[in-house]
Motif scaffolding. Structure first.
Motif, mmCIF file in Angstrom:
data_model
loop_
_atom_site.group_PDB
_atom_site.id
_atom_site.type_symbol
_atom_site.label_atom_id
_atom_site.label_comp_id
_atom_site.label_asym_id
_atom_site.label_seq_id
_atom_site.Cartn_x
_atom_site.Cartn_y
_atom_site.Cartn_z
ATOM 1 N N HIS A 239 0.839 -1.206 0.000
ATOM 2 C CA HIS A 239 0.000 0.000 0.000
ATOM 3 C C HIS A 239 0.870 1.250 0.000
ATOM 4 O O HIS A 239 0.604 2.199 -0.727
ATOM 5 C CB HIS A 239 -0.929 -0.013 1.216
ATOM 6 N N ARG A 240 1.937 1.253 0.792
ATOM 7 C CA ARG A 240 2.826 2.416 0.870
ATOM 8 C C ARG A 240 3.516 2.656 -0.465
ATOM 9 O O ARG A 240 3.616 3.788 -0.936
ATOM 10 C CB ARG A 240 3.860 2.218 1.981
ATOM 11 N N ARG A 241 3.975 1.596 -1.112
ATOM 12 C CA ARG A 241 4.630 1.740 -2.420
ATOM 13 C C ARG A 241 3.664 2.275 -3.471
ATOM 14 O O ARG A 241 4.029 3.122 -4.286
ATOM 15 C CB ARG A 241 5.211 0.408 -2.877
ATOM 16 N N GLU A 242 2.428 1.779 -3.451
ATOM 17 C CA GLU A 242 1.411 2.282 -4.385
ATOM 18 C C GLU A 242 1.147 3.764 -4.134
ATOM 19 O O GLU A 242 0.982 4.543 -5.062
ATOM 20 C CB GLU A 242 0.116 1.481 -4.254
ATOM 21 N N PHE A 243 1.117 4.156 -2.861
ATOM 22 C CA PHE A 243 0.923 5.558 -2.500
ATOM 23 C C PHE A 243 2.042 6.430 -3.064
ATOM 24 O O PHE A 243 1.782 7.473 -3.665
ATOM 25 C CB PHE A 243 0.854 5.710 -0.979
ATOM 26 N N VAL A 244 3.288 5.997 -2.892
ATOM 27 C CA VAL A 244 4.428 6.779 -3.388
ATOM 28 C C VAL A 244 4.317 6.954 -4.898
ATOM 29 O O VAL A 244 4.512 8.055 -5.421
ATOM 30 C CB VAL A 244 5.777 6.137 -2.978
ATOM 31 N N GLU A 245 3.980 5.876 -5.587
ATOM 32 C CA GLU A 245 3.833 5.953 -7.044
ATOM 33 C C GLU A 245 2.717 6.913 -7.443
ATOM 34 O O GLU A 245 2.870 7.717 -8.361
ATOM 35 C CB GLU A 245 3.566 4.564 -7.637
ATOM 36 N N GLU A 246 1.579 6.829 -6.752
ATOM 37 C CA GLU A 246 0.450 7.706 -7.076
ATOM 38 C C GLU A 246 0.774 9.161 -6.736
ATOM 39 O O GLU A 246 0.488 10.072 -7.506
ATOM 40 C CB GLU A 246 -0.802 7.270 -6.325
ATOM 41 N N LEU A 247 1.381 9.381 -5.584
ATOM 42 C CA LEU A 247 1.691 10.745 -5.152
ATOM 43 C C LEU A 247 2.673 11.418 -6.105
ATOM 44 O O LEU A 247 2.544 12.603 -6.388
ATOM 45 C CB LEU A 247 2.273 10.722 -3.739
ATOM 46 N N LEU A 248 3.632 10.665 -6.614
ATOM 47 C CA LEU A 248 4.659 11.248 -7.477
ATOM 48 C C LEU A 248 4.361 11.065 -8.962
ATOM 49 O O LEU A 248 5.157 11.470 -9.809
ATOM 50 C CB LEU A 248 6.024 10.650 -7.130
ATOM 51 N N GLY A 249 3.212 10.480 -9.291
ATOM 52 C CA GLY A 249 2.843 10.277 -10.684
ATOM 53 C C GLY A 249 2.469 11.574 -11.380
ATOM 54 O O GLY A 249 2.287 12.618 -10.755
ATOM 55 N N GLN A 250 2.367 11.508 -12.722
ATOM 56 C CA GLN A 250 2.048 12.683 -13.555
ATOM 57 C C GLN A 250 0.825 13.439 -13.046
ATOM 58 O O GLN A 250 0.832 14.650 -12.970
ATOM 59 C CB GLN A 250 1.740 12.247 -14.976
ATOM 60 N N GLU A 251 -0.249 12.684 -12.760
ATOM 61 C CA GLU A 251 -1.517 13.318 -12.416
ATOM 62 C C GLU A 251 -1.417 14.150 -11.135
ATOM 63 O O GLU A 251 -1.840 15.297 -11.096
ATOM 64 C CB GLU A 251 -2.597 12.240 -12.257
ATOM 65 N N SER A 252 -0.849 13.575 -10.078
ATOM 66 C CA SER A 252 -0.727 14.296 -8.810
ATOM 67 C C SER A 252 0.322 15.395 -8.883
ATOM 68 O O SER A 252 0.153 16.451 -8.282
ATOM 69 C CB SER A 252 -0.379 13.333 -7.675
ATOM 70 N N ALA A 253 1.407 15.137 -9.603
ATOM 71 C CA ALA A 253 2.472 16.134 -9.697
ATOM 72 C C ALA A 253 1.984 17.418 -10.354
ATOM 73 O O ALA A 253 2.413 18.505 -9.998
ATOM 74 C CB ALA A 253 3.657 15.568 -10.467
ATOM 75 N N GLY A 254 1.053 17.297 -11.292
ATOM 76 C CA GLY A 254 0.570 18.472 -12.006
ATOM 77 C C GLY A 254 -0.601 19.175 -11.365
ATOM 78 O O GLY A 254 -1.017 20.224 -11.839
ATOM 79 N N ASP A 255 -1.144 18.615 -10.280
ATOM 80 C CA ASP A 255 -2.357 19.185 -9.684
ATOM 81 C C ASP A 255 -2.283 19.066 -8.167
ATOM 82 O O ASP A 255 -2.377 17.975 -7.611
ATOM 83 C CB ASP A 255 -3.583 18.435 -10.231
ATOM 84 N N VAL A 256 -2.138 20.201 -7.493
ATOM 85 C CA VAL A 256 -1.999 20.190 -6.036
ATOM 86 C C VAL A 256 -3.241 19.617 -5.353
ATOM 87 O O VAL A 256 -3.134 18.986 -4.292
ATOM 88 C CB VAL A 256 -1.649 21.598 -5.488
ATOM 89 N N HIS A 257 -4.424 19.752 -5.941
ATOM 90 C CA HIS A 257 -5.643 19.206 -5.328
ATOM 91 C C HIS A 257 -5.636 17.675 -5.379
ATOM 92 O O HIS A 257 -6.032 17.020 -4.405
ATOM 93 C CB HIS A 257 -6.887 19.771 -6.004
ATOM 94 N N LYS A 258 -5.172 17.094 -6.472
ATOM 95 C CA LYS A 258 -5.059 15.637 -6.567
ATOM 96 C C LYS A 258 -3.962 15.138 -5.630
ATOM 97 O O LYS A 258 -4.090 14.085 -5.009
ATOM 98 C CB LYS A 258 -4.796 15.206 -8.004
ATOM 99 N N PHE A 259 -2.890 15.893 -5.528
ATOM 100 C CA PHE A 259 -1.797 15.565 -4.615
ATOM 101 C C PHE A 259 -2.343 15.531 -3.184
ATOM 102 O O PHE A 259 -2.098 14.590 -2.435
ATOM 103 C CB PHE A 259 -0.690 16.617 -4.759
ATOM 104 N N LYS A 260 -3.103 16.560 -2.812
ATOM 105 C CA LYS A 260 -3.677 16.645 -1.465
ATOM 106 C C LYS A 260 -4.627 15.476 -1.216
ATOM 107 O O LYS A 260 -4.599 14.862 -0.150
ATOM 108 C CB LYS A 260 -4.426 17.965 -1.296
ATOM 109 N N ARG A 261 -5.472 15.149 -2.187
ATOM 110 C CA ARG A 261 -6.428 14.048 -2.041
ATOM 111 C C ARG A 261 -5.689 12.726 -1.803
ATOM 112 O O ARG A 261 -6.057 11.941 -0.931
ATOM 113 C CB ARG A 261 -7.304 13.961 -3.281
ATOM 114 N N CYS A 262 -4.634 12.511 -2.564
ATOM 115 C CA CYS A 262 -3.835 11.292 -2.418
ATOM 116 C C CYS A 262 -3.176 11.240 -1.031
ATOM 117 O O CYS A 262 -3.202 10.212 -0.357
ATOM 118 C CB CYS A 262 -2.785 11.239 -3.519
ATOM 119 N N LEU A 263 -2.613 12.345 -0.605
ATOM 120 C CA LEU A 263 -1.965 12.425 0.703
ATOM 121 C C LEU A 263 -2.959 12.151 1.823
ATOM 122 O O LEU A 263 -2.700 11.372 2.730
ATOM 123 C CB LEU A 263 -1.317 13.804 0.882
#
Length: 100
Positions: A64-88
């Motif tokens: 789960h932690r590895r999937e989180f790191v991938e999602e948090l640092l992926g294209q979608e979250s990196a380009g959008d602070v709201h998606k980054f916040k939601r993931c976090l």
């Protein structure tokens, strides 16, 4: 690591946006390998409840932690602070009621 602790509920809920903004800015400013290493270390393993099968619970938590790191640092979250916040927030346990 302290920013993750804050996001997990050690700070009032209205501060999660500030934490997410700070982490997002860091990830954008730092070289990708540096931000990945930092997020990976900061989100590191914590205590795992597992009942009879603690090893299986540890493996699942690490996955789960590895999937989180991938999602948090992926294209979608990196380009959008709201998606980054939601993931976090999702990784850190969602919304917390009340403040401290």
């Amino acid at each position: 690591a302290e920013l993750f602790a804050g996001a997990r509920g050690l700070m009032p809920p209205n501060h999660v946006s500030d934490i997410a903004g700070t982490l997002h800015a860091f990830c954008l400013a730092a070289p990708p390998d540096v931000s990945r290493a930092w997020i990976d270390a900061a989100s590191g393993s914590g205590p795992v409840a597992g009942g009879k099968d603690k090893e299986a619970a540890k493996v699942k938590a690490e996955q789960h932690r590895r999937e989180f790191v991938e999602e948090l640092l992926g294209q979608e979250s990196a380009g959008d602070v709201h998606k980054f916040k939601r993931c976090l927030k999702q990784f850190c346990g969602g919304k917390k009621k009340g403040g401290q």
